[in-house]
Design an enzyme around this catalytic site. Structure first.
Site, PDB file in Angstrom:
ATOM      1  N   ALA A  66       1.953  -5.083  -6.323  1.00  0.00           N
ATOM      2  CA  ALA A  66       2.387  -6.074  -7.299  1.00  0.00           C
ATOM      3  C   ALA A  66       1.133  -6.780  -7.814  1.00  0.00           C
ATOM      4  O   ALA A  66       0.092  -6.778  -7.153  1.00  0.00           O
ATOM      5  CB  ALA A  66       3.326  -7.061  -6.628  1.00  0.00           C
TER       6      ALA A  66
ATOM      7  N   GLY B 273       3.629  -3.193  -3.257  1.00  0.00           N
ATOM      8  CA  GLY B 273       4.648  -2.609  -4.133  1.00  0.00           C
ATOM      9  C   GLY B 273       4.356  -1.162  -4.500  1.00  0.00           C
ATOM     10  O   GLY B 273       5.275  -0.398  -4.820  1.00  0.00           O
TER      11      GLY B 273
ATOM     12  N   GLU C 121       5.687   0.727  -1.688  1.00  0.00           N
ATOM     13  CA  GLU C 121       7.154   0.677  -1.761  1.00  0.00           C
ATOM     14  C   GLU C 121       7.711   1.614  -2.831  1.00  0.00           C
ATOM     15  O   GLU C 121       8.785   2.192  -2.670  1.00  0.00           O
ATOM     16  CB  GLU C 121       7.606  -0.770  -2.008  1.00  0.00           C
ATOM     17  CG  GLU C 121       7.412  -1.628  -0.755  1.00  0.00           C
ATOM     18  CD  GLU C 121       7.538  -3.109  -1.032  1.00  0.00           C
ATOM     19  OE1 GLU C 121       6.809  -3.609  -1.917  1.00  0.00           O
ATOM     20  OE2 GLU C 121       8.354  -3.771  -0.379  1.00  0.00           O
TER      21      GLU C 121
ATOM     22  N   GLU D 156       1.080  -7.058   2.438  1.00  0.00           N
ATOM     23  CA  GLU D 156       1.495  -8.378   1.955  1.00  0.00           C
ATOM     24  C   GLU D 156       1.183  -9.511   2.907  1.00  0.00           C
ATOM     25  O   GLU D 156       0.962 -10.648   2.491  1.00  0.00           O
ATOM     26  CB  GLU D 156       3.015  -8.384   1.663  1.00  0.00           C
ATOM     27  CG  GLU D 156       3.436  -7.524   0.478  1.00  0.00           C
ATOM     28  CD  GLU D 156       3.731  -6.075   0.828  1.00  0.00           C
ATOM     29  OE1 GLU D 156       3.344  -5.642   1.938  1.00  0.00           O
ATOM     30  OE2 GLU D 156       4.324  -5.382   0.001  1.00  0.00           O
TER      31      GLU D 156
HETATM   32  N1  COA Z   1      -3.094  -7.282  -8.442  1.00  0.00           N
HETATM   33  C1  COA Z   1      -3.886  -7.691  -9.442  1.00  0.00           C
HETATM   34  N2  COA Z   1      -5.113  -7.202  -9.671  1.00  0.00           N
HETATM   35  C2  COA Z   1      -5.537  -6.250  -8.833  1.00  0.00           C
HETATM   36  C3  COA Z   1      -4.768  -5.766  -7.767  1.00  0.00           C
HETATM   37  C4  COA Z   1      -3.483  -6.325  -7.579  1.00  0.00           C
HETATM   38  N3  COA Z   1      -2.653  -5.901  -6.620  1.00  0.00           N
HETATM   39  N4  COA Z   1      -5.469  -4.829  -7.095  1.00  0.00           N
HETATM   40  C5  COA Z   1      -6.644  -4.724  -7.733  1.00  0.00           C
HETATM   41  N5  COA Z   1      -6.690  -5.576  -8.781  1.00  0.00           N
HETATM   42  C6  COA Z   1      -7.788  -5.777  -9.726  1.00  0.00           C
HETATM   43  C7  COA Z   1      -8.972  -6.471  -9.054  1.00  0.00           C
HETATM   44  O1  COA Z   1      -8.762  -7.854  -9.018  1.00  0.00           O
HETATM   45  C8  COA Z   1     -10.097  -6.061  -9.949  1.00  0.00           C
HETATM   46  O2  COA Z   1     -10.080  -6.859 -11.091  1.00  0.00           O
HETATM   47  P1  COA Z   1     -11.491  -7.355 -11.770  1.00  0.00           P
HETATM   48  O3  COA Z   1     -12.123  -6.092 -12.267  1.00  0.00           O
HETATM   49  O4  COA Z   1     -11.059  -8.279 -12.848  1.00  0.00           O
HETATM   50  O5  COA Z   1     -12.273  -7.990 -10.660  1.00  0.00           O
HETATM   51  C9  COA Z   1      -9.706  -4.658 -10.383  1.00  0.00           C
HETATM   52  O6  COA Z   1      -8.309  -4.513 -10.127  1.00  0.00           O
HETATM   53  C10 COA Z   1     -10.419  -3.600  -9.570  1.00  0.00           C
HETATM   54  O7  COA Z   1     -10.217  -3.876  -8.193  1.00  0.00           O
HETATM   55  P2  COA Z   1     -11.398  -4.109  -7.142  1.00  0.00           P
HETATM   56  O8  COA Z   1     -10.883  -4.964  -6.035  1.00  0.00           O
HETATM   57  O9  COA Z   1     -12.645  -4.562  -7.812  1.00  0.00           O
HETATM   58  O10 COA Z   1     -11.610  -2.605  -6.641  1.00  0.00           O
HETATM   59  P3  COA Z   1     -12.095  -2.143  -5.210  1.00  0.00           P
HETATM   60  O11 COA Z   1     -12.260  -0.667  -5.315  1.00  0.00           O
HETATM   61  O12 COA Z   1     -13.265  -2.955  -4.737  1.00  0.00           O
HETATM   62  O13 COA Z   1     -10.881  -2.467  -4.213  1.00  0.00           O
HETATM   63  C11 COA Z   1      -8.573  -2.484  -3.509  1.00  0.00           C
HETATM   64  C12 COA Z   1      -9.641  -1.851  -4.411  1.00  0.00           C
HETATM   65  C13 COA Z   1      -7.245  -1.821  -3.867  1.00  0.00           C
HETATM   66  C14 COA Z   1      -8.940  -2.189  -2.030  1.00  0.00           C
HETATM   67  C15 COA Z   1      -8.516  -3.994  -3.727  1.00  0.00           C
HETATM   68  O14 COA Z   1      -8.434  -4.223  -5.128  1.00  0.00           O
HETATM   69  C16 COA Z   1      -7.320  -4.650  -3.114  1.00  0.00           C
HETATM   70  O15 COA Z   1      -7.332  -4.880  -1.908  1.00  0.00           O
HETATM   71  N6  COA Z   1      -6.284  -5.004  -3.907  1.00  0.00           N
HETATM   72  C17 COA Z   1      -5.136  -5.719  -3.463  1.00  0.00           C
HETATM   73  C18 COA Z   1      -4.189  -4.792  -2.768  1.00  0.00           C
HETATM   74  C19 COA Z   1      -2.977  -5.530  -2.252  1.00  0.00           C
HETATM   75  O16 COA Z   1      -3.035  -6.348  -1.368  1.00  0.00           O
HETATM   76  N7  COA Z   1      -1.820  -5.181  -2.813  1.00  0.00           N
HETATM   77  C20 COA Z   1      -0.554  -5.693  -2.403  1.00  0.00           C
HETATM   78  C21 COA Z   1      -0.046  -6.669  -3.388  1.00  0.00           C
HETATM   79  S1  COA Z   1       1.553  -7.263  -2.870  1.00  0.00           S
END
Ligand code: COA
Length: 257
Positions: free
Chosen positions: A65, A110, A113, A133
């Site tokens: 999400a 999500g 999911e 989450e």
């Molecule tokens: N929601 C909103 N934005 C997200 C996102 C999410 N779930 N996951 C990634 N992004 C965005 C990042 O904020 C980043 O934005 P920016 O370029 O403006 O900084 C962009 O996508 C790229 O992500 P980034 O974190 O820089 O890539 P990464 O390769 O270093 O890491 C992840 C990738 C997936 C490990 C990391 O983004 C992450 O942990 N995301 C959250 C995952 C999560 O907890 N999801 C569950 C949500 S309920």
């Protein structure tokens, strides 16, 4: 067909739905979720006989999400978002043909999911999955607390949800969270072949099989068995039943509808 952040391609009975927001790792904001809901309806209207879900770009299936969108939601707003997420996951789960998640990268929250709502999950070696989450101060909200334990068992589901563990493709396979792992550059082709094989099978019988398997999660075993008997006998007299059995007896390939 395409929306701003979702692509739908229907070819030879296979609908491929791609979440296309790679700059946010395909995170699902309200607009993207709503577009997925519309794309699923369009795929159903287009008589898709198999559905593939995947994410655009090199890194992510769906990174969850949209955290930026969620951070300031009120409870009623969060409830509306959860309801939409549930509608989308339910639409995948009850899609009238098998759905395959081609998990080509990160599948968190999500995103995991969405994969759980599919019938089958194939991961690339680069996939990382998790119900993460807990570290955002919330819990899975689009079906994870219910579908995950049914897929991987209660103990593993509790571990994944409580620790918010991010598991690589090898561990995901061991947990039963995905059914298969293939080389990253072979994933699309591999899943396309699976989908095309499913699309060549008797569609009505496949749909009946999916409904009956889904019913196993909803009912007592006795009610499920009664449902199976009805579904099974209801297939007799269909073109594909007559053709499939005639072809076997006549030692030839069947021609399904
Ligand atoms: N929601 C909103 N934005 C997200 C996102 C999410 N779930 N996951 C990634 N992004 C965005 C990042 O904020 C980043 O934005 P920016 O370029 O403006 O900084 C962009 O996508 C790229 O992500 P980034 O974190 O820089 O890539 P990464 O390769 O270093 O890491 C992840 C990738 C997936 C490990 C990391 O983004 C992450 O942990 N995301 C959250 C995952 C999560 O907890 N999801 C569950 C949500 S309920």
């Amino acid at each position: 067909m395409s929306w701003d952040t979702v692509e739908l391609d229907v070819e030879d009975g296979v609908a491929t739905l791609t979440v296309d927001r790679p700059d946010r790792l395909n995170a699902l904001n309200l607009e993207t979720l709503a577009a997925i809901e519309e794309a699923l309806a369009a795929a159903e209207d287009g008589d898709a006989r198999a559905l593939v879900l995947t994410g655009a770009g090199e890194k992510a299936f769906v990174a969850g999400a949209d955290i930026e969108y969620m951070r300031d939601l009120s409870t009623p707003e969060a409830q509306a978002y959860a309801e939409l997420g549930h509608r989308v996951a339910d639409a995948v789960e009850t899609f009238p043909a098998p759905a395959i998640a081609a998990v080509n990268g990160y599948a968190f929250g999500g995103g995991c999911e969405l994969a759980l709502a599919c019938d089958l999950r194939v991961a690339s070696e680069r996939a990382v999955l998790g119900q993460t989450e807990i570290d955002l101060g919330i819990v899975p909200g689009w079906g994870g607390t219910q579908r995950l334990p049914r897929l991987v068992g209660d103990e593993v589901a509790r571990r994944l949800i409580f620790f918010g563990e991010r598991v690589d493709a090898t561990d995901a396979l061991e947990y039963g969270l995905v059914g298969e792992v293939v080389a990253h550059d072979q994933l699309d082709g591999y899943v396309a072949e699976m989908a095309s094989e499913l699309a060549s099978k008797p569609a009505f019988a496949l749909r009946a099989a999916k409904d009956a398997l889904n019913a196993a999660n909803e009912t007592s075993q006795a009610a499920g068995l009664a449902y199976e008997r009805r579904v099974w006998s209801g297939l007799f007299g269909t073109h594909d039943q007559r053709e499939g059995m005639a072809a076997f007896v006549e030692k030839r390939d069947p021609e399904f509808e």
